[in-house]
Design a protein around this motif. Structure first.
Motif, mmCIF file in Angstrom:
data_model
loop_
_atom_site.group_PDB
_atom_site.id
_atom_site.type_symbol
_atom_site.label_atom_id
_atom_site.label_comp_id
_atom_site.label_asym_id
_atom_site.label_seq_id
_atom_site.Cartn_x
_atom_site.Cartn_y
_atom_site.Cartn_z
ATOM 1 N N VAL A 296 0.828 -1.208 0.000
ATOM 2 C CA VAL A 296 0.000 0.000 0.000
ATOM 3 C C VAL A 296 0.862 1.257 0.000
ATOM 4 O O VAL A 296 0.566 2.223 -0.724
ATOM 5 C CB VAL A 296 -0.963 -0.019 1.206
ATOM 6 N N GLU A 297 1.940 1.265 0.792
ATOM 7 C CA GLU A 297 2.832 2.434 0.812
ATOM 8 C C GLU A 297 3.457 2.676 -0.563
ATOM 9 O O GLU A 297 3.788 3.803 -0.921
ATOM 10 C CB GLU A 297 3.931 2.242 1.859
ATOM 11 N N GLY A 298 3.622 1.615 -1.339
ATOM 12 C CA GLY A 298 4.183 1.757 -2.673
ATOM 13 C C GLY A 298 3.215 2.318 -3.694
ATOM 14 O O GLY A 298 3.629 2.724 -4.784
ATOM 15 N N ALA A 299 1.929 2.346 -3.341
ATOM 16 C CA ALA A 299 0.916 2.814 -4.292
ATOM 17 C C ALA A 299 0.205 4.080 -3.853
ATOM 18 O O ALA A 299 -0.521 4.679 -4.648
ATOM 19 C CB ALA A 299 -0.121 1.708 -4.517
ATOM 20 N N LYS A 300 0.380 4.493 -2.600
ATOM 21 C CA LYS A 300 -0.348 5.669 -2.094
ATOM 22 C C LYS A 300 -0.101 6.877 -2.990
ATOM 23 O O LYS A 300 1.039 7.169 -3.365
ATOM 24 C CB LYS A 300 0.075 5.965 -0.658
ATOM 25 N N PRO A 301 -1.167 7.586 -3.335
ATOM 26 C CA PRO A 301 -1.050 8.630 -4.363
ATOM 27 C C PRO A 301 -0.418 9.936 -3.902
ATOM 28 O O PRO A 301 -0.010 10.733 -4.733
ATOM 29 C CB PRO A 301 -2.513 8.862 -4.771
ATOM 30 N N LYS A 302 -0.319 10.186 -2.604
ATOM 31 C CA LYS A 302 0.109 11.495 -2.117
ATOM 32 C C LYS A 302 1.434 11.942 -2.722
ATOM 33 O O LYS A 302 1.567 13.045 -3.238
ATOM 34 C CB LYS A 302 0.212 11.487 -0.595
ATOM 35 N N HIS A 303 2.443 11.075 -2.683
ATOM 36 C CA HIS A 303 3.754 11.445 -3.204
ATOM 37 C C HIS A 303 4.053 10.793 -4.559
ATOM 38 O O HIS A 303 5.008 11.174 -5.220
ATOM 39 C CB HIS A 303 4.843 11.073 -2.207
ATOM 40 N N ALA A 304 3.223 9.815 -4.952
ATOM 41 C CA ALA A 304 3.439 9.153 -6.235
ATOM 42 C C ALA A 304 3.276 10.121 -7.397
ATOM 43 O O ALA A 304 3.957 10.000 -8.422
ATOM 44 C CB ALA A 304 2.483 7.976 -6.391
ATOM 45 N N MET A 305 2.374 11.103 -7.260
ATOM 46 C CA MET A 305 2.164 12.069 -8.332
ATOM 47 C C MET A 305 3.416 12.917 -8.565
ATOM 48 O O MET A 305 3.696 13.339 -9.680
ATOM 49 C CB MET A 305 0.985 12.976 -7.978
ATOM 50 N N GLU A 306 4.173 13.155 -7.504
ATOM 51 C CA GLU A 306 5.358 14.004 -7.615
ATOM 52 C C GLU A 306 6.614 13.220 -7.970
ATOM 53 O O GLU A 306 7.432 13.675 -8.779
ATOM 54 C CB GLU A 306 5.590 14.743 -6.296
ATOM 55 N N PHE A 307 6.769 12.028 -7.375
ATOM 56 C CA PHE A 307 8.035 11.310 -7.515
ATOM 57 C C PHE A 307 7.930 9.985 -8.261
ATOM 58 O O PHE A 307 8.932 9.475 -8.747
ATOM 59 C CB PHE A 307 8.643 11.049 -6.131
ATOM 60 N N GLY A 308 6.748 9.401 -8.350
ATOM 61 C CA GLY A 308 6.608 8.104 -8.987
ATOM 62 C C GLY A 308 6.209 7.050 -7.967
ATOM 63 O O GLY A 308 6.432 7.208 -6.760
ATOM 64 N N PRO A 309 5.609 5.946 -8.424
ATOM 65 C CA PRO A 309 5.110 4.917 -7.516
ATOM 66 C C PRO A 309 6.223 4.262 -6.710
ATOM 67 O O PRO A 309 7.253 3.855 -7.255
ATOM 68 C CB PRO A 309 4.435 3.907 -8.454
ATOM 69 N N GLY A 310 6.020 4.163 -5.407
ATOM 70 C CA GLY A 310 6.964 3.472 -4.529
ATOM 71 C C GLY A 310 8.196 4.251 -4.157
ATOM 72 O O GLY A 310 8.974 3.805 -3.304
ATOM 73 N N VAL A 311 8.416 5.412 -4.753
ATOM 74 C CA VAL A 311 9.661 6.158 -4.537
ATOM 75 C C VAL A 311 9.742 6.691 -3.107
ATOM 76 O O VAL A 311 10.788 6.567 -2.447
ATOM 77 C CB VAL A 311 9.786 7.302 -5.566
ATOM 78 N N TRP A 312 8.653 7.289 -2.626
ATOM 79 C CA TRP A 312 8.653 7.841 -1.265
ATOM 80 C C TRP A 312 8.883 6.739 -0.231
ATOM 81 O O TRP A 312 9.640 6.904 0.727
ATOM 82 C CB TRP A 312 7.326 8.557 -1.021
ATOM 83 N N ARG A 313 8.240 5.610 -0.441
ATOM 84 C CA ARG A 313 8.426 4.452 0.447
ATOM 85 C C ARG A 313 9.886 4.010 0.483
ATOM 86 O O ARG A 313 10.456 3.753 1.546
ATOM 87 C CB ARG A 313 7.551 3.290 -0.028
#
Length: 385
Positions: A296-313
């Motif tokens: 789920v952390e790899g797909a959460k949209p909050k930071h995925a829009m800015e950095f890409g899927p799973g990147v923030w995690r």
């Protein structure tokens, strides 16, 4: 338009790396057009978005020159000079190996064995030690064969390293997973799925069996928002809305949908009830909780829009390798080596790390490590030629 489903879809081969997935950085990925004419003869594949020779056999050279434009001759001479006689010139090894991409590394390994009659892995294993040696070893293996070794170490011996196992298998595309299965059998003569199931039990075994069997639609399939609403209701009834938890129903939805669908599901569930991660933390425990949170952390949209899927995690996982008393060096080595092969994504991870922790990943690693080990990791993080 195509609708979202939870299985049965057969996606095509993974696309080459694309910067559009990582809008938070300006790094320009090297073009793979130069490799197009070589793909038939060299049997190139993509593994975790990095080009690698197809796993035609363990310890066999690539079928052809897989890295046009790269001549390994000078690098072979530098490595031989650095490892001859008493002592090792670690700085020379760093200068040669820290900046090679996946295809030049494969070409170097094959050419080294052809010219010297020795395996580059064996030579460097005998000439280096500690975490410096472990990092060099991971680099020489390349993306696919390093994952093969790591997944074996996760399930070998007493107990299972579930966190390592999760990090290796969860984000694999169906084609990545198939290539990992093939390479594992070539390397060890064993079936990876059977080995994983045999090392686990009860709920954990069922969870990983579902992950290994999953065939979700690709992330670029348009999201069916009616299906999202249906899944929100189903998840609520399986978790918050009942006494106890219907774990299999919960896992089935999360594991068998695309990351774009899961991102929409996270948003919809939070707006109607509460954060899906909070639900998982309250309804699950142990390795099942850890694995579902990783997905789920790899797909959460909050930071995925800015950095890409799973990147923030993954930026947070790098920090966890260094946080607290003592550095978890094994985790740090594995994550840096594994992440760096997909250079556009790694640049996005560095940008996410900078934003979250207000410091550079390079500087943080330099402060937590020392000696040749530090110089090697910093060189990998910096990248470039």
């Amino acid at each position: 338009p195509p609708t979202q489903s939870h299985g049965g879809h057969s996606p095509g081969p993974p696309p080459p790396p694309s910067l559009s997935t990582y809008p938070g950085v300006s790094y320009q990925a090297p073009s793979l057009n130069q490799y197009t004419s070589y793909q038939q003869q060299a049997s190139l594949i993509y593994f975790r978005n990095a080009p690698v020779p197809a796993p035609v056999g363990y310890d066999l050279p690539p079928l052809a020159d897989v890295s046009p434009g790269y001549d390994p001759t000078m690098d072979i001479d530098k490595i031989r000079k650095a490892t001859k006689g008493i002592g090792t010139d670690e700085a020379a090894l760093i200068a040669v190996l820290a900046h090679l991409g996946s295809l030049p590394m494969a070409s170097l390994s094959a050419a080294f064995k052809a010219r010297t009659g020795k395996s580059l892995t064996d030579v460097l294993n005998s000439e280096s030690s500690g975490y410096f040696g472990e990092t060099l070893h991971g680099l020489i293996q390349g993306p696919l064969w390093y994952d093969v070794e790591l997944v074996r170490s996760a399930i070998q011996g007493a107990g299972t390293d579930e966190l390592l196992l999760t990090e290796i298998i969860v984000d694999l595309t169906p084609s990545d997973r198939q290539n990992l299965f093939i390479a594992y059998r070539m390397r060890y003569g064993r079936d990876l799925q059977a080995d994983i199931r045999g090392d686990l039990s009860a709920k954990t075994e069922r969870l990983y069996t579902m992950i290994l069997s999953a065939n979700p639609p690709p992330d670029n399939v348009p999201v069916d928002f009616q299906q999202v609403e249906n899944d929100v209701r189903t998840l609520y009834k399986a978790g918050q809305g009942k006494i106890g938890t219907d774990e299999i129903t919960f896992c089935n939805i999360i594991i068998n949908c695309s990351r774009s669908h899961l991102a929409a599901l996270c948003d919809a569930y939070r707006s109607k009830y509460k954060s899906l991660t909070k639900v998982i933390k309250s309804e699950f425990s142990g390795h099942m909780r850890q694995t579902l949170l990783f997905i789920v952390e790899g797909a959460k949209p909050k930071h995925a829009m800015e950095f890409g899927p799973g990147v923030w995690r993954d930026a947070k996982l790098l920090e966890k390798s260094m946080k607290g008393l003592g550095t978890k060096d094994k985790q740090l080595v594995r994550r840096v080596v594994r992440y760096h092969w997909d250079r556009p994504r790694f640049e996005a991870i560095k940008a996410a790390y900078q934003k979250k922790y207000r410091k550079s990943l390079e500087g943080r690693i330099a402060g937590e490590t020392s000696g040749d080990y530090k110089r090697l990791l910093v060189a990998i993080v910096k990248g470039g030629v």
